[in-house]
Design an enzyme around this catalytic site. Structure first.
Site, mmCIF file in Angstrom:
data_model
loop_
_atom_site.group_PDB
_atom_site.id
_atom_site.type_symbol
_atom_site.label_atom_id
_atom_site.label_comp_id
_atom_site.label_asym_id
_atom_site.label_seq_id
_atom_site.Cartn_x
_atom_site.Cartn_y
_atom_site.Cartn_z
ATOM 1 N N SER A 52 0.828 -1.208 0.000
ATOM 2 C CA SER A 52 0.000 0.000 0.000
ATOM 3 C C SER A 52 0.861 1.256 0.000
ATOM 4 O O SER A 52 1.997 1.261 0.498
ATOM 5 C CB SER A 52 -0.902 0.026 1.239
ATOM 6 O OG SER A 52 -1.724 -1.104 1.265
HETATM 7 N N1 SAM Z 1 -1.179 -3.438 3.650
HETATM 8 C C1 SAM Z 1 -0.465 -4.329 2.779
HETATM 9 C C2 SAM Z 1 0.942 -3.885 2.638
HETATM 10 O O1 SAM Z 1 1.312 -2.838 3.193
HETATM 11 O O2 SAM Z 1 1.684 -4.562 1.942
HETATM 12 C C3 SAM Z 1 -1.044 -4.327 1.409
HETATM 13 C C4 SAM Z 1 -2.176 -5.204 1.275
HETATM 14 S S1 SAM Z 1 -2.674 -5.418 -0.386
HETATM 15 C C5 SAM Z 1 -3.236 -3.826 -0.844
HETATM 16 C C6 SAM Z 1 -4.169 -6.355 -0.062
HETATM 17 C C7 SAM Z 1 -3.907 -7.786 0.317
HETATM 18 O O3 SAM Z 1 -5.143 -8.368 0.699
HETATM 19 C C8 SAM Z 1 -3.373 -8.629 -0.854
HETATM 20 O O4 SAM Z 1 -2.175 -9.213 -0.474
HETATM 21 C C9 SAM Z 1 -4.475 -9.665 -1.068
HETATM 22 O O5 SAM Z 1 -3.981 -10.912 -1.477
HETATM 23 C C10 SAM Z 1 -5.111 -9.730 0.297
HETATM 24 N N2 SAM Z 1 -6.477 -10.248 0.336
HETATM 25 C C11 SAM Z 1 -7.498 -10.035 -0.518
HETATM 26 N N3 SAM Z 1 -8.599 -10.686 -0.121
HETATM 27 C C12 SAM Z 1 -8.263 -11.341 1.032
HETATM 28 C C13 SAM Z 1 -8.964 -12.195 1.930
HETATM 29 N N4 SAM Z 1 -10.244 -12.526 1.731
HETATM 30 N N5 SAM Z 1 -8.297 -12.675 3.000
HETATM 31 C C14 SAM Z 1 -7.001 -12.359 3.206
HETATM 32 N N6 SAM Z 1 -6.277 -11.565 2.399
HETATM 33 C C15 SAM Z 1 -6.903 -11.059 1.329
#
Ligand code: SAM
Length: 218
Positions: free
Chosen positions: A68
Site C-alpha cells: 500500500s
Molecule cells: N497493507 C499491505 C501492505 O502494506 O503490503 C497491502 C495489502 S494489499 C493492498 C491487499 C492484500 O489483501 C493482498 O495481499 C491480497 O492478497 C489480500 N487479500 C485479498 N482478499 C483477502 C482475503 N479474503 N483474505 C485475506 N487476504 C486477502
C-alpha cells in the site's frame, strides 16, 4: 532463505523525507509518524527497486498485489487509534509492511493473507526483521473467529460491503477500519461497536485498493 538487508544513511534520510511529506499531507498522529520513520520499507522491495521504496506510491509485490501507498498505511493506522496491547486483526497481510507499523504501535497483531506465496514470504521476512505477529493463511473476509474478540480490525483490501462476521468479532468499544465500494474506488469506513447490535458508522475519503476476495467479499 538468506536475506542481506542494509539500512544506510541514504534509506534513513529518504524515510525522514517521507515522514515530513506525510505530515504535510495531514497525518498528525506522532506515534504513526514515528513508526513510519522506523520501519525500513525498502526491505519489502527487490533491491533493484529500492529507489522507489520511499516514494508515496503503492508498488507491485507480485501475484497482482501491491504494497500500500505510505499515505494510505498512515491514514488507516491513524484512524485505528492503536493503544499498547490492543488485539488487532489485519485482513490482507500483503507485504507485511502495515503489519510492522501496527506492531511498532504496540499492538498484538493477528494477520491473515489468502495468497500462499505472499504468506510464505512474510512468515520469513518479518521475523528476520524482528517482527512477530500471529500469521494466518486463508480467507480473512470471515475474520478469524477462533481468536476473537478484537479491539481493532483493519482491512487492507477493497470490500463490496461490510462483512457481518467481522462486526461480530469486535469487542464492545472496538473499531473496524475498512475500504468499501466498487472495484474502482472505495470510501474508507470506520465502524465503532457500541453494543451487541449497535454500531456507529462514519464514511471518510476515497481510495483505490485491490479487491477483497472471498466468501464475504468479491
Ligand atoms: N497493507 C499491505 C501492505 O502494506 O503490503 C497491502 C495489502 S494489499 C493492498 C491487499 C492484500 O489483501 C493482498 O495481499 C491480497 O492478497 C489480500 N487479500 C485479498 N482478499 C483477502 C482475503 N479474503 N483474505 C485475506 N487476504 C486477502
Amino acid at each position: 532463505m538468506a536475506y542481506k538487508f542494509v539500512d544506510n544513511y541514504r534509506e534513513k534520510g529518504a524515510r525522514k523525507q517521507l515522514v515530513n511529506h506525510l505530515e504535510k499531507r495531514g497525518i498528525e498522529d506522532k506515534r504513526v509518524l514515528q513508526a513510519i520513520g522506523k520501519v525500513p520499507r525498502h526491505f519489502f522491495f527487490d533491491e533493484t527497486f529500492w529507489n522507489q521504496a520511499y516514494r508515496d506510491i503503492a508498488f507491485p509485490i507480485g501475484d497482482g498485489q501491491t504494497i500500500s501507498q505510505p499515505y494510505t498505511v498512515a491514514y488507516q493506522s491513524e484512524l485505528l487509534h492503536v493503544r499498547k496491547g490492543d488485539k488487532v486483526l489485519e485482513i490482507g497481510t500483503g507485504s507485511g509492511y502495515q503489519t510492522c507499523i501496527l506492531l511498532e504501535l504496540g499492538a498484538e497483531v493477528f494477520t491473515i493473507e489468502r495468497q500462499e506465496k505472499l504468506y510464505q514470504r512474510t512468515i520469513q521476512v518479518l521475523p528476520y526483521m524482528g517482527y512477530q505477529p500471529h500469521f494466518f493463511l486463508g480467507d480473512g473476509s470471515k475474520g478469524i473467529p477462533e481468536h476473537a474478540a478484537y479491539d481493532k480490525i483493519i482491512v487492507t483490501a477493497g470490500a463490496p460491503f461490510v462483512p457481518e462476521l467481522m462486526l461480530k468479532q469486535l469487542r464492545y468499544g472496538g473499531l473496524l477500519v475498512i475500504p468499501v465500494g466498487d472495484e474502482k474506488s472505495q470510501k474508507m469506513v470506520t465502524i465503532l461497536r457500541v453494543g451487541e447490535n449497535d454500531f456507529e458508522r462514519i464514511e471518510l475519503d476515497t481510495f483505490r485498493f485491490v479487491p477483497l476476495v472471498g466468501d464475504q467479499a468479491w
